[in-house]
Write a protein that holds these residues in place. Sequence first.
Motif, mmCIF file in Angstrom:
data_model
loop_
_atom_site.group_PDB
_atom_site.id
_atom_site.type_symbol
_atom_site.label_atom_id
_atom_site.label_comp_id
_atom_site.label_asym_id
_atom_site.label_seq_id
_atom_site.Cartn_x
_atom_site.Cartn_y
_atom_site.Cartn_z
ATOM 1 N N GLU A 19 -8.166 -2.818 4.463
ATOM 2 C CA GLU A 19 -8.916 -4.016 4.090
ATOM 3 C C GLU A 19 -10.155 -3.738 3.247
ATOM 4 N N THR A 20 -10.434 -2.489 2.920
ATOM 5 C CA THR A 20 -11.598 -2.210 2.079
ATOM 6 C C THR A 20 -11.280 -1.101 1.092
ATOM 7 N N ALA A 21 -11.760 -1.277 -0.136
ATOM 8 C CA ALA A 21 -11.615 -0.241 -1.156
ATOM 9 C C ALA A 21 -12.646 0.853 -0.975
ATOM 10 N N GLY A 22 -13.703 0.564 -0.204
ATOM 11 C CA GLY A 22 -14.721 1.566 0.056
ATOM 12 C C GLY A 22 -15.888 0.987 0.812
ATOM 13 N N ASP A 23 -16.270 1.642 1.904
ATOM 14 C CA ASP A 23 -17.432 1.205 2.668
ATOM 15 C C ASP A 23 -18.080 2.408 3.343
ATOM 16 N N ARG B 116 -11.583 -9.549 -0.535
ATOM 17 C CA ARG B 116 -10.816 -10.244 0.499
ATOM 18 C C ARG B 116 -10.838 -11.748 0.297
ATOM 19 N N SER B 117 -12.015 -12.302 -0.049
ATOM 20 C CA SER B 117 -12.126 -13.755 -0.128
ATOM 21 C C SER B 117 -11.523 -14.324 -1.410
ATOM 22 N N GLU B 118 -11.655 -13.608 -2.527
ATOM 23 C CA GLU B 118 -11.194 -14.151 -3.811
ATOM 24 C C GLU B 118 -9.790 -13.694 -4.183
ATOM 25 N N ALA B 119 -9.451 -12.452 -3.853
ATOM 26 C CA ALA B 119 -8.149 -11.929 -4.255
ATOM 27 C C ALA B 119 -7.136 -11.988 -3.128
ATOM 28 N N GLY B 120 -7.602 -11.775 -1.909
ATOM 29 C CA GLY B 120 -6.683 -11.704 -0.781
ATOM 30 C C GLY B 120 -6.055 -10.324 -0.670
ATOM 31 N N ILE B 121 -5.918 -9.845 0.545
ATOM 32 C CA ILE B 121 -5.340 -8.527 0.790
ATOM 33 C C ILE B 121 -4.183 -8.685 1.770
ATOM 34 N N ALA B 122 -3.001 -8.249 1.363
ATOM 35 C CA ALA B 122 -1.820 -8.345 2.223
ATOM 36 C C ALA B 122 -1.847 -7.230 3.267
ATOM 37 N N PRO B 123 -1.398 -7.503 4.480
ATOM 38 C CA PRO B 123 -1.358 -6.462 5.514
ATOM 39 C C PRO B 123 -0.278 -5.424 5.221
ATOM 40 N N VAL B 124 -0.485 -4.221 5.748
ATOM 41 C CA VAL B 124 0.516 -3.157 5.631
ATOM 42 C C VAL B 124 1.139 -2.922 6.999
ATOM 43 N N HIS B 125 2.419 -2.557 6.984
ATOM 44 C CA HIS B 125 3.158 -2.336 8.222
ATOM 45 C C HIS B 125 3.654 -0.895 8.237
ATOM 46 N N GLU B 126 3.168 -0.123 9.209
ATOM 47 C CA GLU B 126 3.608 1.254 9.356
ATOM 48 C C GLU B 126 5.053 1.271 9.846
ATOM 49 N N ALA B 127 5.834 2.239 9.326
ATOM 50 C CA ALA B 127 7.242 2.297 9.716
ATOM 51 C C ALA B 127 7.751 3.732 9.626
ATOM 52 N N THR B 128 8.776 4.033 10.416
ATOM 53 C CA THR B 128 9.496 5.299 10.333
ATOM 54 C C THR B 128 10.989 4.997 10.375
ATOM 55 N N TYR B 129 11.705 5.491 9.365
ATOM 56 C CA TYR B 129 13.150 5.297 9.295
ATOM 57 C C TYR B 129 13.815 6.654 9.096
ATOM 58 N N GLN B 130 15.091 6.719 9.379
ATOM 59 C CA GLN B 130 15.808 7.988 9.286
ATOM 60 C C GLN B 130 16.506 8.141 7.943
ATOM 61 N N ALA B 131 16.428 9.377 7.405
ATOM 62 C CA ALA B 131 17.228 9.730 6.241
ATOM 63 C C ALA B 131 18.673 9.949 6.675
ATOM 64 N N ALA B 132 19.555 10.153 5.701
ATOM 65 C CA ALA B 132 20.981 10.307 6.003
ATOM 66 C C ALA B 132 21.259 11.519 6.882
#
Length: 676
Positions: free
Chosen positions: A388-392, A412-428
């Motif tokens: 949620e921050t580019a730098g603080d 955040r107020s003018e552009a909006g920031i989409a949430p990120v979802h952590e995930a782990t998936y398996q390769a072949a």
Amino acid sequence: MKAKHLPLLNSVSVPAVHPSGSRAVVAVTRPDFDGDSYVGQLWETRLDSSGVNARRISRGFRDTSPRFSPDGRALAFLRAEADGKPQLHLMEASGSEPQAVTDQHLGVTGFEWSPDSARIVYTARVAEHGRYGTVDGVGAGAEDARHIDTLKFRMNGAGYTDDKRSQLFLLEVPALDAEPPVEPVGRAKDALQANKDEPFSAVPHSTQLTDADTDHNGPVFSPDGQRILFTASLHGGRDTDLRSDIYSIAPDGSDRELLTNLEGPVLGASEARISADGQWLFYLATELSDSGIDFVARNEGLYVAPVDRPGQARRLTDAESIDLGETAGGPVPFGPDAMLVGNRTRGAIELLQVTADGGIKVLAGGERLITGVGASGDTVVVSYTDPETAGDVAVPAEAGLRRLTDFSALLRSEAGIAPVHEATYQAADGYPVHGWVLLPEGEGPHPVLLNIHGGPFAQYGWGLFDEAQVYVDAGYAVLLPNPRGAAGYGQQHGRAIKGAMGSVDLLDVLGFMEGALAEHSQLDHTRLGVMGGSYGGYLTAWTISQDHRFTAAIIERGYLDPPSFVGSSDIGWFFSNEYTGSDPDQVRSQNPFAHIDKVQTPAMIIHSEDDLRCPLEQAHRYYTALKQQAIETEMVVFPGENHELSRAGTPHHRRQRFEAILSWWAKHLPTAQNRL
């Protein structure tokens, strides 16, 4: 977030903590469309405040790299005008008009205070006479011919380097309340010239300490002020290996002493510090094996040796699991015999305290990137980025970070920031692949963009990523995997593709995509895009030669033909052989250009004219071959930019780049938010 919101991305420097521990100063820099440049000033935050607080304390065009003097009376920093080079400036720590104390022709690149606050050692590139405007009327196109007999003679972003080596200089700090010098005119000027005195200078004299034909970097004083430590490659084989060493000299430039590579494996050493108690020499280093060039996915570690016995160095951090490769500003002394460093791990950068006896403690972790750290006494201040921050700026606390600033409030107020979802998936092959998924609003079905990072020894992580935000705002699901070859998951993970690029890394990015498609029903399985830059450009080009399910692709600043890379890239003399090997058949099995006849996917090629890392010829040849095969393709070339276009290019070009990318996706993967 849209491309027009780039000026809201405020990046924050390494904090400078006042010796009293009461306040910290950072440089806050952002892209500016009007000036088509990066602008920024210094900001102060109080550490004893219970809430968010910050005030601007300078008003330069671009003020960076603040450092308080050890006595707390002065603040030094670099200031660059709109059309100028960074020069060292001083101001009273309590506030005053800054005064320039250097006028280096090519600018100052870094500096450090002496313990007694009376001197500053700094680095500056020294241009060979007759080059880079050192002679009036002799422009770049009129300079003398270059005679080159080395492998290391240029670097992306810097251009030729063997005619402008980085040297060390020493400055005696002037009295901050002294009357400014007045330039002589008339009879006084004639008298000055008649006496053949030194020409007038508005800045104090600096003494050059080094002159060897190599770059000297990262100077710091010893705690007693009697030695200056720096990094350089001064050994006999420096043109054919990646070894670098820590040296020390007296403050007059004499009595040079080698402190590293005295025994044991070959190291690329950097960023030395001596502990506050004066007993221990700490430095960061990468083990390069006996060849001196095996850099592939080597975790950078912290080493320590007794100051009086530098040959007895030992590694303090585990080579497999701890990677200090993104410790901005180098180790920070903390306490009598400890250093603060940043560890790159699973998409995060955590702050570690490491003591000379090998003790390690996590001071700040979690879902964020610690991008800088400053300390004074027992006070620690960090700069960071998170989703949620580019730098603080914040202070580590038991409950997490106590935030002191909010430089991304407008974002955040003018552009909006989409949430990120952590995930782990398996390769072949069953290997777990970690990464992140960003989802647009709405039920879908949403087209999918598989984004592949550069490096390859780099990582997607918990920091705010402008590219992913722009694409998800345009209606695309964005996938950010860290395949084998990436950093942050151990050396074995990173070295898995040495001599085998395009093998398990391809399995991993495809496995991550397939896992995301299976988990999220709102993703459109039939509308898939793949894109990436540098190594990501390589793996994108390799992917579309091996897998034809993608609707379209974008290949940016790509490593596309290892054989030609060897003779054209600034790092080509070692990079390709270490990653893809030197056997022709082995190289061909990993070479996207050798398999370009299999490509069926429409592809846009994006490149920069001044890219010395992945030279423009890589893009030209790939684009031409696609054209000859009647594959739909376009090429976008940015003049005046280098390999860092997407991160540090001019604001205008960064916006244009986003516009070109979204236009390509609007053509091939249109959404309600992004269509032609």
